[in-house]
Design a protein around this motif. Structure first.
Motif, PDB file in Angstrom:
ATOM      1  N   LEU B  30       0.753  -1.317  -0.070  1.00  0.00           N
ATOM      2  CA  LEU B  30       0.173   0.076   0.159  1.00  0.00           C
ATOM      3  C   LEU B  30       1.004   1.201   0.010  1.00  0.00           C
ATOM      4  N   SER B  31       0.833   1.897  -0.799  1.00  0.00           N
ATOM      5  CA  SER B  31       1.488   3.432  -1.101  1.00  0.00           C
ATOM      6  C   SER B  31       0.633   4.377  -0.006  1.00  0.00           C
ATOM      7  N   LEU B  32       1.527   5.064   0.889  1.00  0.00           N
ATOM      8  CA  LEU B  32       0.874   5.862   1.801  1.00  0.00           C
ATOM      9  C   LEU B  32       0.934   7.330   1.278  1.00  0.00           C
ATOM     10  N   SER B  39      -9.269  11.897  -3.604  1.00  0.00           N
ATOM     11  CA  SER B  39      -9.829  12.547  -2.465  1.00  0.00           C
ATOM     12  C   SER B  39      -9.873  11.528  -1.514  1.00  0.00           C
ATOM     13  N   ASP B  40      -9.318  10.495  -1.677  1.00  0.00           N
ATOM     14  CA  ASP B  40      -9.117   9.345  -0.555  1.00  0.00           C
ATOM     15  C   ASP B  40      -8.291   9.896   0.632  1.00  0.00           C
ATOM     16  N   ILE B  41      -8.711   9.287   1.774  1.00  0.00           N
ATOM     17  CA  ILE B  41      -8.023   9.501   3.049  1.00  0.00           C
ATOM     18  C   ILE B  41      -7.515   8.126   3.201  1.00  0.00           C
ATOM     19  N   VAL B  88      -5.021   9.905  10.709  1.00  0.00           N
ATOM     20  CA  VAL B  88      -4.749  10.085   9.243  1.00  0.00           C
ATOM     21  C   VAL B  88      -3.349  10.100   9.057  1.00  0.00           C
ATOM     22  N   VAL B  89      -3.096   9.363   7.740  1.00  0.00           N
ATOM     23  CA  VAL B  89      -1.525   9.410   7.236  1.00  0.00           C
ATOM     24  C   VAL B  89      -1.506  10.295   5.899  1.00  0.00           C
ATOM     25  N   ALA B  90      -2.589  10.153   5.350  1.00  0.00           N
ATOM     26  CA  ALA B  90      -2.650  10.994   4.123  1.00  0.00           C
ATOM     27  C   ALA B  90      -4.046  11.378   3.745  1.00  0.00           C
ATOM     28  N   SER B  91      -4.259  12.544   3.334  1.00  0.00           N
ATOM     29  CA  SER B  91      -5.634  13.005   3.004  1.00  0.00           C
ATOM     30  C   SER B  91      -5.703  13.758   1.818  1.00  0.00           C
ATOM     31  N   GLY B  92      -6.765  13.444   0.987  1.00  0.00           N
ATOM     32  CA  GLY B  92      -7.079  14.058  -0.252  1.00  0.00           C
ATOM     33  C   GLY B  92      -8.638  14.974   0.062  1.00  0.00           C
ATOM     34  N   ASN B  93      -8.566  15.035   1.093  1.00  0.00           N
ATOM     35  CA  ASN B  93      -9.835  15.695   1.723  1.00  0.00           C
ATOM     36  C   ASN B  93      -9.474  16.951   2.380  1.00  0.00           C
ATOM     37  N   PRO B  94      -9.865  18.036   2.171  1.00  0.00           N
ATOM     38  CA  PRO B  94      -9.608  19.141   2.848  1.00  0.00           C
ATOM     39  C   PRO B  94     -10.053  19.288   4.309  1.00  0.00           C
ATOM     40  N   GLU B  95     -11.051  18.440   4.819  1.00  0.00           N
ATOM     41  CA  GLU B  95     -11.537  18.597   5.979  1.00  0.00           C
ATOM     42  C   GLU B  95     -10.749  17.698   7.002  1.00  0.00           C
ATOM     43  N   PHE B  96      -9.812  16.984   6.605  1.00  0.00           N
ATOM     44  CA  PHE B  96      -8.795  16.003   7.415  1.00  0.00           C
ATOM     45  C   PHE B  96      -7.470  16.325   6.950  1.00  0.00           C
ATOM     46  N   GLU B  97      -6.620  16.212   7.940  1.00  0.00           N
ATOM     47  CA  GLU B  97      -5.409  16.291   7.624  1.00  0.00           C
ATOM     48  C   GLU B  97      -4.423  15.304   8.297  1.00  0.00           C
ATOM     49  N   LYS B  98      -3.292  15.165   7.779  1.00  0.00           N
ATOM     50  CA  LYS B  98      -2.245  14.174   8.604  1.00  0.00           C
ATOM     51  C   LYS B  98      -2.112  14.338   9.804  1.00  0.00           C
ATOM     52  N   GLY B  99      -2.306  13.289  10.752  1.00  0.00           N
ATOM     53  CA  GLY B  99      -2.119  13.482  12.084  1.00  0.00           C
ATOM     54  C   GLY B  99      -3.288  13.573  12.954  1.00  0.00           C
TER      55      GLY B  99
END
Lengths: 331, 331
Positions: B30-32, B39-41, B88-99
């Motif tokens: 799985l690529s992180l 838009s995946d998380i 969260v380790v990676a987010s394409g959704n602006p409502e969530f961010e790494k960490g």
């Protein structure tokens, strides 16, 4: 003045399907004059109601006795009470006088001696047949009305399934539901009943391509299971009666509980007596429907005390359509 | 950065009691790093919930599929989703961010790739263990709270019976009921569980001399029949789960319908997801109880993805007490 009062009783507890030979007619001398100071009321019975639930009081064991007066066991030799219409012949209660028409809890017999505290009320027939007081304008009607509207909580266009749809309560539920704007399918025990009603009946699947929202249960057992299997999310089951279980202690409904959970099905047993708050609504709505011809009450009337056993046993043989009533006398 | 993502799946549909050999661990690269424009998380799972109802999604046939997403069938080889806590380790959704710490619908595995529309929300642990988010402060807690208060509609002093009273939901229902002022008896599958809880359990008769007002059903089958037989008039049954029926297709509850009618028993299947209107009440009440020490959440925590199959199968062997959770990693 003394008369002979004939009344029906059971010879023995009735645990399976009732047979006419389980019953007997007794006769007793009855004075139509009250003792001085008595508060009793003596009434001459005109119509008595014949209802399936009464079988549960004639059994050797009534498991739910403590829960309801509708379940209290009747002992062989005792009179069998039933709702009915009568005329007062003597009254020691100042609220009633000779000649009054009353409806209340009477006995399957020619006369009833109503003790203080007995359930009686005067009524105005409002131009309708007296027998309606034990059918469409009595407990059968209130049961149908309360069960459908209060327990079923219908919305227009919802899909309603009624079992024993040609019975005293079922045929009214179907009509209330149609008048309210629901899609209604009923099941009945025989082809003739179905034809009489023009209600389709083969399997529930066939007639509910969009599922069932409300099931008005008069039957129990497999029919209840089938209804729940075909029910929509947030469906409601009004459990009014389970006639198929009354005469067969081994018959039970065992619905799939995963359906109950995932479809969030509500399931409720009820008795009309709990819904007297609806009484005025029920009477005004029903009288309007009767006067406009929108609702059609079905009655199956037999004559005479001696016809009570066959009238009752017939309920369990699929022999009647509509409300079963015995006319004790024409007056 | 690429990692190995291990996840649990089934080798075959599971129609009886689940065995560890029904499950297998798969691994995939799985690529992180997300593709540009995705838009995946991607989240790293920390805790995943292990729940009995999941068995119903692993069967070859799910009768209630259309009724609820909780019933949609899982195909062998697919990931198995479950509620869980993750970072969260990676987010394409602006409502969530790494960490960000999130709770939501994850997979039984090391990581979850959450597609747009997936159920996720950020949360504040408020000083409580992260695992509480899938237990007492998550769906288990809301299920207990909503089922007891909304479906059960308790009054102080009422008699409450809880089955599977040492389970994830049952042990909270019992505590909510006691804190509310009810008399509570629970049943559990083994002597140790009973001793642990100090809940009496031999027969329902013994402990309910005044009958049962509310039955919180986690078990179904004979236990439900016994509860209804011992229920008071106007009793309520909140049908939360029927674990004894999940792994035995022939087991069904067939309660006496005359009891249901004469006692006017209400019976209702429910899912916590329908009661999100209670969420704020539930959280504030429960956090207060947690802070004051009035409520005590039980957790049974195993470690590592590889422990999931035994954690799950143990639920059906009476092997756990309280909420079963697998800690995927300490971070």
């Amino acid at each position: 003045m003394e008369v002979t009062n004939r009344f029906i009783t059971i010879k023995n507890p009735v645990d399976g399907a009732p047979r006419e030979s389980d019953f007997e007619t007794k006769a007793e001398a009855l004075s139509l004059k009250l003792e001085p100071g008595s508060s009793d009321i003596i009434v001459k019975n005109l119509y008595v109601s014949i209802d399936p639930y009464q079988i549960n009081r004639l059994k050797s064991h009534s498991s739910s006795q403590s829960a309801s007066s509708f379940a209290v066991r009747i002992i062989p030799g005792d009179t069998i009470d039933a709702s009915g219409v009568a005329r007062v012949v003597a009254s020691g209660n100042p609220e009633f006088e000779k000649g009054d028409l009353i409806v209340g809890l009477l006995a399957w017999g020619d006369y009833t001696v109503v003790k203080p505290g007995g359930m009686l009320r005067k009524f105005d027939p409002m131009g309708f047949p007296l027998s309606y007081q034990v059918g469409i304008l009595g407990f059968s009607g209130l049961t149908a009305y309360a069960g459908f509207f209060e327990i079923g909580k219908p919305k227009k266009g919802e899909k309603v399934f009624v079992s024993a749809a040609s019975g005293s309560v079922g045929h009214l539920v179907g009509q209330y539901a149609k008048l309210f704007g629901c899609y209604v399918v009923g099941s009945a025990g025989s082809k003739e009943k179905v034809i009489f009603f023009a209600l389709p009946f083969e399997s529930t699947d066939m007639y509910f391509p969009d599922g069932i929202d409300i099931y008005f249960d008069n039957v129990g057992a497999e029919m209840q299971e089938a209804a729940i299997a075909n029910m929509n999310t947030y469906g409601r089951v009004a459990v009014c009666g389970v006639i198929s279980e009354y005469t067969d202690g081994k018959k039970r409904a065992a619905p799939e509980m995963l359906d109950v959970i995932y479809k969030r099905i509500k399931f409720q047993g009820f008795l009309a007596a709990d819904h007297l708050n609806l009484y005025q609504d029920f009477i005004s709505t029903t009288c309007n429907h009767l006067r406009s011809g929108a609702i059609y009450p079905l009655e199956d009337i037999s004559d005479g005390v001696e016809s009570i056993p066959s009238a009752f046993t017939g309920l369990f043989q699929g022999g009647n359509i509509g409300k079963k009533v015995v006319r004790i006398t024409e007056e």
